[in-house]
Each structure stands twice: as structure tokens, then as C-alpha cells.
Design an enzyme around this catalytic site. Structure first.
Site, PDB file in Angstrom:
ATOM      1  N   LEU A  70       0.771  -1.286   0.112  1.00 13.11           N
ATOM      2  CA  LEU A  70       0.097   0.162  -0.169  1.00 13.11           C
ATOM      3  C   LEU A  70       0.955   1.172   0.176  1.00 13.11           C
ATOM      4  O   LEU A  70       2.160   1.231   0.351  1.00 13.11           O
ATOM      5  CB  LEU A  70      -0.816  -0.158   1.171  1.00 13.11           C
ATOM      6  CG  LEU A  70      -2.028  -1.106   1.202  1.00 13.11           C
ATOM      7  CD1 LEU A  70      -2.409  -1.377   2.763  1.00 13.11           C
ATOM      8  CD2 LEU A  70      -2.986  -0.945   0.017  1.00 13.11           C
ATOM      9  N   PRO A  71       0.446   2.476  -0.180  1.00  5.74           N
ATOM     10  CA  PRO A  71       1.131   3.699  -0.425  1.00  5.74           C
ATOM     11  C   PRO A  71       1.697   4.220   0.632  1.00  5.74           C
ATOM     12  O   PRO A  71       2.868   4.626   0.722  1.00  5.74           O
ATOM     13  CB  PRO A  71       0.103   4.634  -1.092  1.00  5.74           C
ATOM     14  CG  PRO A  71      -0.967   3.786  -1.863  1.00  5.74           C
ATOM     15  CD  PRO A  71      -1.184   2.540  -1.034  1.00  5.74           C
ATOM     16  N   THR A 101       6.408   0.355   1.699  1.00  9.78           N
ATOM     17  CA  THR A 101       7.284   1.210   2.174  1.00  9.78           C
ATOM     18  C   THR A 101       6.663   2.053   3.167  1.00  9.78           C
ATOM     19  O   THR A 101       5.955   2.921   3.235  1.00  9.78           O
ATOM     20  CB  THR A 101       8.188   2.090   1.389  1.00  9.78           C
ATOM     21  OG1 THR A 101       8.636   1.287   0.200  1.00  9.78           O
ATOM     22  CG2 THR A 101       9.084   3.008   1.792  1.00  9.78           C
ATOM     23  N   LYS A 176      14.991  -0.357   3.776  1.00  5.38           N
ATOM     24  CA  LYS A 176      14.207   0.213   2.748  1.00  5.38           C
ATOM     25  C   LYS A 176      14.354   1.825   2.567  1.00  5.38           C
ATOM     26  O   LYS A 176      14.575   2.330   1.543  1.00  5.38           O
ATOM     27  CB  LYS A 176      12.994  -0.131   2.551  1.00  5.38           C
ATOM     28  CG  LYS A 176      12.155   0.347   1.261  1.00  5.38           C
ATOM     29  CD  LYS A 176      12.933  -0.199  -0.081  1.00  5.38           C
ATOM     30  CE  LYS A 176      12.432   0.923  -1.187  1.00  5.38           C
ATOM     31  NZ  LYS A 176      10.823   0.642  -1.339  1.00  5.38           N
ATOM     32  N   LYS A 245       6.909  11.346   0.141  1.00  2.92           N
ATOM     33  CA  LYS A 245       6.508  10.682   1.281  1.00  2.92           C
ATOM     34  C   LYS A 245       7.589   9.629   1.774  1.00  2.92           C
ATOM     35  O   LYS A 245       7.511   9.762   3.008  1.00  2.92           O
ATOM     36  CB  LYS A 245       5.238   9.698   0.532  1.00  2.92           C
ATOM     37  CG  LYS A 245       4.590   8.562   1.857  1.00  2.92           C
ATOM     38  CD  LYS A 245       5.316   7.495   2.047  1.00  2.92           C
ATOM     39  CE  LYS A 245       5.082   6.652   0.690  1.00  2.92           C
ATOM     40  NZ  LYS A 245       5.330   5.175   0.873  1.00  2.92           N
TER      41      LYS A 245
END
Length: 306
Positions: A70-71, A101, A176, A245
Site C-alpha cells: 500500500l502507498p 514502504t 528500505k 512521502k
């Protein structure tokens, strides 16, 4: 985990990354239960035998392993919560793998409130091309026994040689974010150096070859930057809004562990300036265009697509 006892994999999030990842899971023979906010995103998978679920709770109740891709952390939290959320349908022993992420806090809350669940964080690198080709790098945080148990699932989506158990819970998220932060920093530094050198009269190809031959060489200079230099492609497959983001999450992580991040903060501001100038949907490499505009010249090698 044998070919006759593959677990049912639930998958939530069928966007640019999730669509390729689920196709590879299906090709490897894993039974799939899927959902997304866009029903049509699952049509091809359903035609191939996947089961569509109307809610995240339905995915959880029908699966042995549930993957979220998911974003943002906010989206992950929303999928977990409420009467139709993943946790509402989860049963003891369910494994939840968050491949978004994200940051550790959401998963930490789940582990604290639901010790009967197995939780892993396993974000990826490799962009949508890697997701489609099944060559993602996967960085897994969690208990070693569960990482190994899930390795066949990860290998269906990623390069077996680059599926790395990076440590305990939350380590995958941290690795990450640091990879993204360093890549974005490489991009800004490279754009600045190339713009200055070209403006000073150095041929772009000569400048780049000189950098490659020097101690300043990097994978970005040698390979990744060619997306722009050869093709004028700023990688719209990963929007700059998402890059901003990720940079914000990286700065938040630095703040939470008490490490000053002055350089990373500057890179974030340059990315936010590019986002403001070119829009949310511009590609993640668009900060290079900021420097092109500053010198009034596109950075293109001879023979590049224009």
C-alpha cells in the site's frame, strides 16, 4: 512448503507494484485471495483463478498469509482497522507480511495487541519493472524461522539471491527507507554535478565517463541516470508524491532515533520543490529537470531519444 501444500496468499493492494507481484505469485501456483479499492484491478487475476474478496477481513479469513502492498502507513492502518479490516478477519496463526514502504509503528501496535499473529515487514526495491519480472529485492524484518518459512512466497516475487533477512521486526522498513534516501541523494548530487559541468563547457558524455572512471563513480551515475540522459524518462512509474512521502518517513526515522539528517533534509526540500513545480504525478527523477531548467538545457547524451 511443497508444491502440493502451497499456502493460500491473501493480497491487498493491486497497484503498480502489487499487480506484478500477484501475477508472479499466481504463476508460481499459489492460491490467491485478493482485494483493492478498484475492482477492475483484479479482473485478470480472477480470470486466472484468484478469488476476489470484498473486504480486507474477508481476505484474512480465507488466507494463510496476507500481504499488504500500500502507498503509505496511513493506508496500511486503514486496511488493518475497523469491522471490515484485516484484523477483524484474522485468526490465530495468520501471518501478515507488510511489503509497503512504511514505518515500524503500525506493525508494532499489531504485534502488541495481537500476539497470536505472525508479523513480518518486507519492503522491496526494484520498481514496477522488478515487480512485473519477479526480480525484486526484498528486505525482511522478523523472526528467522518465519522468514525461512515464507521464503518460497518471497522467491515467487523476487530474486532469490537478493531476498535478505535484515534483522528483527522493523529492520526491513529501516533498510528500505535508507536505500531510498541514499538513491534520492545520489540523484540530486548527480543532477547538480552534471548541470555545473555542462554549464562550465564540458561535454556531457565526457563528464559522465570521467565520473565513471573516478572514485566518485556510483551505480546511479553508471546506469540509473541513463533513463534521463538517453530517453528523457523521469520515471513516471513512481510518482514524485510517493518519493516525497518516502523522504518524509526517512527524516521521521532519523528524528526518532536521534540522528541529525541535515543532508537528507536538504534532499527532501529539493524533491518537494520539484513536486510543487511539476505536480504530484511527475516522475521520481524529476528533480533532474529542476537543474535542466536552471541551466536552460536538457541533459541528453548524443543520439538520445528526444
Amino acid at each position: 512448503m511443497t508444491s502440493i501444500s502451497l499456502p493460500t496468499v491473501g493480497f491487498i493492494g493491486l497497484g503498480n507494484m502489487g499487480s506484478g507481484m500477484t501475477r508472479n505469485l499466481q504463476a508460481a501456483g499459489f492460491p490467491l485471495v485478493i482485494t483493492d479499492i478498484r475492482r477492475e484491478s483484479g479482473d485478470a487475476l480472477v480470470a486466472g483463478g484468484a478469488v476476489w474478496a470484498d473486504t480486507a477481513a474477508d481476505v484474512a479469513s480465507a488466507s494463510d498469509v496476507v500481504i499488504t502492498m500500500l502507498p503509505t502507513p496511513r493506508h496500511v492502518d486503514a486496511v488493518l482497522s475497523g469491522p471490515t479490516g484485516l484484523l477483524a478477519g484474522a485468526r490465530a496463526g495468520l501471518t501478515w507480511v507488510d511489503m509497503s514502504t512504511s514505518v515500524p509503528e503500525v506493525a508494532e501496535r499489531v504485534r502488541a495487541a495481537h500476539p497470536e499473529l505472525v508479523v513480518l515487514d518486507a519492503p522491496v526495491s526494484g520498481m514496477s519493472v522488478g515487480a512485473a519480472n519477479g526480480t525484486l529485492q526484498i528486505f525482511v524484518g522478523g523472526d528467522a524461522e518465519h522468514v525461512e518459512r515464507l521464503r518460497p512466497v518471497f522467491e515467487a516475487m523476487g530474486d532469490p539471491e537478493r531476498i535478505i533477512h535484515v534483522g528483527g521486526h522493523g529492520a526491513g522498513y529501516a533498510v528500505k527507507l535508507m536505500i531510498n534516501q541514499l538513491w534520492f541523494s545520489h540523484l540530486v548530487a548527480t543532477a547538480e554535478v552534471l548541470a555545473i559541468g555542462v554549464k562550465a563547457g564540458v561535454d556531457l558524455d565526457v563528464l559522465r565517463r570521467s565520473l565513471i572512471a573516478s572514485p566518485a563513480n556510483s551505480t546511479f551515475v553508471e546506469r540509473d541516470v541513463l533513463s534521463v540522459l538517453d530517453h528523457g524518462d523521469y520515471d513516471e512509474g513512481f510518482a514524485i508524491a510517493l518519493a516525497c512521502k518516502d523522504l518524509g518517513l526517512s527524516i521521521d526515522l532519523a528524528r526518532s532515533v536521534g540522528v541529525p539528517a541535515e543532508l537528507s533534509g536538504l534532499v527532501e526540500q529539493i524533491y518537494r520543490r520539484a513536486r510543487a513545480q511539476y505536480g504530484d504525478r511527475a516522475g521520481e527523477m524529476t528533480p533532474m529537470k529542476l537543474y535542466e531548467d536552471l541551466i536552460g538545457q536538457e541533459l541528453r547524451l548524443a543520439g538520445a531519444d528526444r
